[in-house]
Structure formats: C-alpha cells, structure tokens
Design a protein around this motif. Structure first.
Motif, PDB file in Angstrom:
ATOM      1  N   MET A   1     -43.040 -61.108  68.653  1.00 11.84           N
ATOM      2  CA  MET A   1     -43.781 -60.197  67.788  1.00 11.84           C
ATOM      3  C   MET A   1     -43.840 -58.790  68.373  1.00 11.84           C
ATOM      4  SD  MET A   1     -44.762 -61.886  65.108  1.00 11.84           S
ATOM      5  CE  MET A   1     -46.150 -60.977  64.425  1.00 11.84           C
ATOM      6  N   LEU A   2     -42.812 -58.418  69.161  1.00 11.80           N
ATOM      7  CA  LEU A   2     -42.813 -57.098  69.762  1.00 11.80           C
ATOM      8  C   LEU A   2     -42.638 -55.987  68.740  1.00 11.80           C
ATOM      9  CD1 LEU A   2     -40.780 -57.693  73.058  1.00 11.80           C
ATOM     10  CD2 LEU A   2     -43.254 -57.590  72.737  1.00 11.80           C
ATOM     11  N   ASP A   3     -42.221 -56.354  67.515  1.00  9.53           N
ATOM     12  CA  ASP A   3     -42.081 -55.343  66.476  1.00  9.53           C
ATOM     13  C   ASP A   3     -43.351 -55.177  65.653  1.00  9.53           C
ATOM     14  OD1 ASP A   3     -41.907 -57.855  65.386  1.00  9.53           O
ATOM     15  OD2 ASP A   3     -40.381 -57.338  63.896  1.00  9.53           O
ATOM     16  N   HIS A   4     -44.389 -55.930  65.973  1.00 14.93           N
ATOM     17  CA  HIS A   4     -45.664 -55.812  65.254  1.00 14.93           C
ATOM     18  C   HIS A   4     -46.334 -54.498  65.626  1.00 14.93           C
ATOM     19  CE1 HIS A   4     -49.800 -56.665  63.969  1.00 14.93           C
ATOM     20  NE2 HIS A   4     -49.282 -57.607  63.202  1.00 14.93           N
ATOM     21  N   PRO A   5     -46.996 -53.835  64.675  1.00 14.04           N
ATOM     22  CA  PRO A   5     -47.652 -52.556  64.994  1.00 14.04           C
ATOM     23  C   PRO A   5     -48.643 -52.652  66.156  1.00 14.04           C
ATOM     24  CG  PRO A   5     -47.597 -52.910  62.618  1.00 14.04           C
ATOM     25  CD  PRO A   5     -47.100 -54.170  63.238  1.00 14.04           C
ATOM     26  N   LEU A   6     -49.231 -53.832  66.349  1.00 11.56           N
ATOM     27  CA  LEU A   6     -50.219 -54.001  67.413  1.00 11.56           C
ATOM     28  C   LEU A   6     -49.633 -54.598  68.689  1.00 11.56           C
ATOM     29  CD1 LEU A   6     -53.359 -55.285  65.465  1.00 11.56           C
ATOM     30  CD2 LEU A   6     -53.127 -53.115  66.667  1.00 11.56           C
ATOM     31  N   ALA A   7     -48.303 -54.688  68.770  1.00 10.22           N
ATOM     32  CA  ALA A   7     -47.683 -55.310  69.937  1.00 10.22           C
ATOM     33  C   ALA A   7     -48.112 -54.635  71.234  1.00 10.22           C
ATOM     34  CB  ALA A   7     -46.162 -55.283  69.799  1.00 10.22           C
TER      35      ALA A   7
ATOM     36  N   ALA B   1     -49.011 -63.638  68.286  1.00 13.91           N
ATOM     37  CA  ALA B   1     -48.335 -64.036  67.048  1.00 13.91           C
ATOM     38  C   ALA B   1     -49.165 -65.024  66.232  1.00 13.91           C
ATOM     39  CB  ALA B   1     -46.973 -64.632  67.379  1.00 13.91           C
ATOM     40  N   ASN B   2     -49.929 -65.913  66.904  1.00 17.92           N
ATOM     41  CA  ASN B   2     -50.674 -66.935  66.161  1.00 17.92           C
ATOM     42  C   ASN B   2     -51.819 -66.347  65.339  1.00 17.92           C
ATOM     43  OD1 ASN B   2     -52.185 -66.405  68.651  1.00 17.92           O
ATOM     44  ND2 ASN B   2     -53.455 -68.146  68.060  1.00 17.92           N
ATOM     45  N   LEU B   3     -52.182 -65.085  65.584  1.00 20.19           N
ATOM     46  CA  LEU B   3     -53.278 -64.484  64.824  1.00 20.19           C
ATOM     47  C   LEU B   3     -52.888 -64.164  63.387  1.00 20.19           C
ATOM     48  CD1 LEU B   3     -54.839 -62.089  67.496  1.00 20.19           C
ATOM     49  CD2 LEU B   3     -55.761 -64.260  66.656  1.00 20.19           C
ATOM     50  N   LYS B   4     -51.590 -64.046  63.115  1.00 22.78           N
ATOM     51  CA  LYS B   4     -51.154 -63.722  61.746  1.00 22.78           C
ATOM     52  C   LYS B   4     -51.596 -64.798  60.761  1.00 22.78           C
ATOM     53  CE  LYS B   4     -47.193 -62.355  58.912  1.00 22.78           C
ATOM     54  NZ  LYS B   4     -47.603 -63.215  57.774  1.00 22.78           N
ATOM     55  N   ALA B   5     -51.499 -66.061  61.175  1.00 19.02           N
ATOM     56  CA  ALA B   5     -51.912 -67.144  60.281  1.00 19.02           C
ATOM     57  C   ALA B   5     -53.401 -67.046  59.966  1.00 19.02           C
ATOM     58  CB  ALA B   5     -51.593 -68.498  60.918  1.00 19.02           C
ATOM     59  N   HIS B   6     -54.211 -66.670  60.935  1.00 20.54           N
ATOM     60  CA  HIS B   6     -55.652 -66.529  60.706  1.00 20.54           C
ATOM     61  C   HIS B   6     -55.933 -65.337  59.790  1.00 20.54           C
ATOM     62  CE1 HIS B   6     -56.745 -69.596  63.650  1.00 20.54           C
ATOM     63  NE2 HIS B   6     -55.842 -69.067  64.459  1.00 20.54           N
ATOM     64  N   LEU B   7     -55.170 -64.258  59.965  1.00 23.78           N
ATOM     65  CA  LEU B   7     -55.338 -63.097  59.088  1.00 23.78           C
ATOM     66  C   LEU B   7     -54.967 -63.461  57.652  1.00 23.78           C
ATOM     67  CD1 LEU B   7     -55.941 -59.984  59.042  1.00 23.78           C
ATOM     68  CD2 LEU B   7     -53.472 -59.649  59.299  1.00 23.78           C
ATOM     69  N   ASP B   8     -53.836 -64.165  57.488  1.00 24.25           N
ATOM     70  CA  ASP B   8     -53.398 -64.559  56.149  1.00 24.25           C
ATOM     71  C   ASP B   8     -54.394 -65.521  55.499  1.00 24.25           C
ATOM     72  OD1 ASP B   8     -51.163 -63.010  56.543  1.00 24.25           O
ATOM     73  OD2 ASP B   8     -49.848 -64.692  57.052  1.00 24.25           O
ATOM     74  N   ALA B   9     -55.016 -66.383  56.317  1.00 22.00           N
ATOM     75  CA  ALA B   9     -55.944 -67.390  55.784  1.00 22.00           C
ATOM     76  C   ALA B   9     -57.193 -66.761  55.176  1.00 22.00           C
ATOM     77  CB  ALA B   9     -56.345 -68.367  56.883  1.00 22.00           C
TER      78      ALA B   9
ATOM     79  N   LEU C   1     -64.462 -68.376  68.635  1.00 24.59           N
ATOM     80  CA  LEU C   1     -63.539 -68.760  69.704  1.00 24.59           C
ATOM     81  C   LEU C   1     -62.313 -69.459  69.132  1.00 24.59           C
ATOM     82  CD1 LEU C   1     -65.685 -70.131  72.672  1.00 24.59           C
ATOM     83  CD2 LEU C   1     -64.357 -68.027  72.580  1.00 24.59           C
ATOM     84  N   GLU C   2     -61.178 -69.218  69.766  1.00 28.23           N
ATOM     85  CA  GLU C   2     -59.933 -69.882  69.395  1.00 28.23           C
ATOM     86  C   GLU C   2     -59.992 -71.346  69.815  1.00 28.23           C
ATOM     87  OE1 GLU C   2     -55.691 -67.972  69.659  1.00 28.23           O
ATOM     88  OE2 GLU C   2     -56.141 -68.899  71.560  1.00 28.23           O
ATOM     89  N   ASP C   3     -59.159 -72.181  69.180  1.00 28.33           N
ATOM     90  CA  ASP C   3     -59.057 -73.585  69.553  1.00 28.33           C
ATOM     91  C   ASP C   3     -58.802 -73.724  71.047  1.00 28.33           C
ATOM     92  OD1 ASP C   3     -56.755 -75.952  69.950  1.00 28.33           O
ATOM     93  OD2 ASP C   3     -58.512 -76.539  68.760  1.00 28.33           O
TER      94      ASP C   3
END
Length: 304
Positions: free
Chosen positions: A1-7, A13-21, A264-266
C-alpha cells in the motif's frame, strides 16, 4: 500500500476494509496529528485541517487521540476512529483509559542520567507499553553527564529484565546514529518521559531545526519545566514518525478490572504484526549494541 495517500504516515492496508465497512462514501481516511481543545488536527496525505468531532462520536465517548487513523469528511468533521493498534494509555478518572497515543510501534522511554533516573518509574512506563502491545526502548539521555554511560546502561538493563537501553547525548551526538536507525520510514514512535529529561532538545536534534522550545532544569533538584504543550505527531527527515508528548510525572498503568481501551484492533491480528516488527527491530538494535560494546572494549584495552 505504498501508493496510498497515507503511506508516508504509516497507513496499514487492513484499515481499508474497516473504512469501507462504514458504508459512508463521503469520508476519507486521515491520521490525527494532534488533538487541541476538542478538535483534531488531521492529515489525509494531501492536506491537513482542524476537524471538529461528529456529534455521535461525542455521545459515544470515542474521542480520537494523536496517532489515530480516522474517517473524516474532507475539510470537515471526524466521523469515526478506525481500529487501533499499539496504544499508549494511562489510568484516568474512575479507571477510565486516557489514550495518549495510538498506532505506535515503539515507545522511547526517556530519562536523563541525573537524579531523574528512577528504575521504578521506568517500570511503570514499561507496564503501560506491555498493556498496549508496544515495543519499549529506554533512552538514557544526557549521557555526557555520566563517567561511564555504557556501564550505567548495563545496570538499568539488568534492573529491567533485559529491556533494550540506549544512551544518547544531544550535546555531543553520542548514540544518535543508533537512535536514528530505529526510526525507520513509516514506523511510529512515541517519546515519553518526565519534564526536563531533554525530550524537546532531542526532537530538535532529530528534526535538524529548533521546532520545540526548551528550558533549563532547576539546579536545586534537577526538575524540569514543561515546554511541550500538546501531543503531536511529527515526520522526521528520514521518514520516521514521532509523537512528542508533554512531560509525565505521575504514570498510572491500567488495571485488569478497568474499562477496555475503545476501538482496539483484533488482538490476534495485532500480535502477529507485532511479532514481525519485533524480529526486524531486535536484529537492528542488537547489531548496534554489539558495535557499542566492541568500541568500549577496544577503549578499555587501550587504557589498560
């Protein structure tokens, strides 16, 4: 995910699923740079702004802390805190957790080589890092004040059951190379310690500029004065990230019966990630420690 704006700000990378959810297509991911007067200074990788908190967040009591990743409206309020990993929290009123910094990989526990050096206080800091699954490193600052800083470091390491201990001097530059090597790009560290141990001076040296004001310690008792007024995430020249904090004199670790830290994360996923970070981290730090010991032994042989 080095191309992500917040890299560059440590995005996982696993935070994207939480954002989408969240199911909110209007929000973007951002990282909290500082918290000030009930607002969060956030950065989405392209710009930063002072964001108010959405009303539902205030009602739920899930306030963002410095270092959090959040979902926010561009230029607008923070709507949610994304799952946290590596949390530095102390016991607040009625046992409630007060989150000092979130999504931290390494805690730099700073104490100077004068009367501030207190293994029992360091042990309380270590209890906080253990509870938050954060790798601790003790920084013995102002090493130029000690006749044999390496020997002092060995004694502290033994007293703290082998916790990694580094000696540094902002005045002479000793130990700074080893410290900079730890602060790798996109890795987040937090600088903790009492007032007067040289945290602001050390940050200025790492940044290469006089960003934080400094003040001399009181001669009568070696006590420091507060110069840092808020917790703030700064980007270092090498790409590492450092949360600067005001001095902490009273440190109360959370207890088992206290309420849990929110968001907290899992734990299983967090522990796997932590083990991977620890293996890479220990390889780097022990290599530097072995080199420091070899230098000391060569110096002792020359004197002998």
């Amino acid at each position: 995910m080095l191309d992500h704006p917040l890299a560059r700000l440590g995005w996982r990378a696993n935070l994207k699923a939480h954002l989408d959810a969240l199911g909110d297509t209007d929000v973007v991911a951002a990282r909290v740079i500082a918290v000030d007067r009930g607002r969060a200074v956030v950065d989405d990788g392209g710009r930063s702004w002072s964001a108010p908190l959405a009303g539902r967040m205030r009602r739920a009591g899930t306030a963002p802390a410095t270092g959090d990743f959040v979902a926010a409206l561009p230029g607008g309020p923070v709507r949610a805190v994304l799952p946290r990993r590596g949390v530095i929290a102390r016991r607040g009123d009625r046992g409630r957790p007060e989150v000092l910094a979130a999504n931290v990989d390494v805690a730099l526990l700073a104490t100077s080589m004068n009367r501030d050096l207190n293994p029992r206080r360091l042990a309380r800091f270590l209890a906080i890092t253990a509870r938050g699954d954060v790798e601790p490193v003790v920084l013995l600052t102002k090493s130029d004040l000690a006749d044999d800083p390496v020997r002092v470091a060995d004694d502290v390491r033994a007293a703290l059951d082998g916790t990694i201990v580094l000696t540094v001097s902002a005045r002479t530059g000793a130990g700074l190379a080893a410290l900079r090597a730890l602060l790798a790009p996109r890795l987040t560290a937090v600088l903790l310690g009492t007032s007067g141990v040289g945290k602001s001076t050390l940050l200025n040296v790492l940044l290469g500029e006089e960003r934080q004001p400094t003040a001399p310690i009181r001669e009568r008792d070696d006590r420091g004065r507060h110069t840092t007024v808020r917790r703030e995430l700064v980007t270092l020249p090498g790409g590492g990230l450092l949360v600067d904090t005001p001095g902490l004199r009273l440190v109360a670790p959370l207890e088992e019966a206290d309420p849990a830290v929110p968001a907290l994360e899992d734990k299983r996923q967090a522990k796997r990630a932590r083990r991977e970070r620890e293996r890479a981290f220990h390889r780097e730090i022990y290599r530097d420690m072995r080199e420091m010991r070899r230098v000391r032994e060569r110096s002792e042989r020359r004197r002998g």
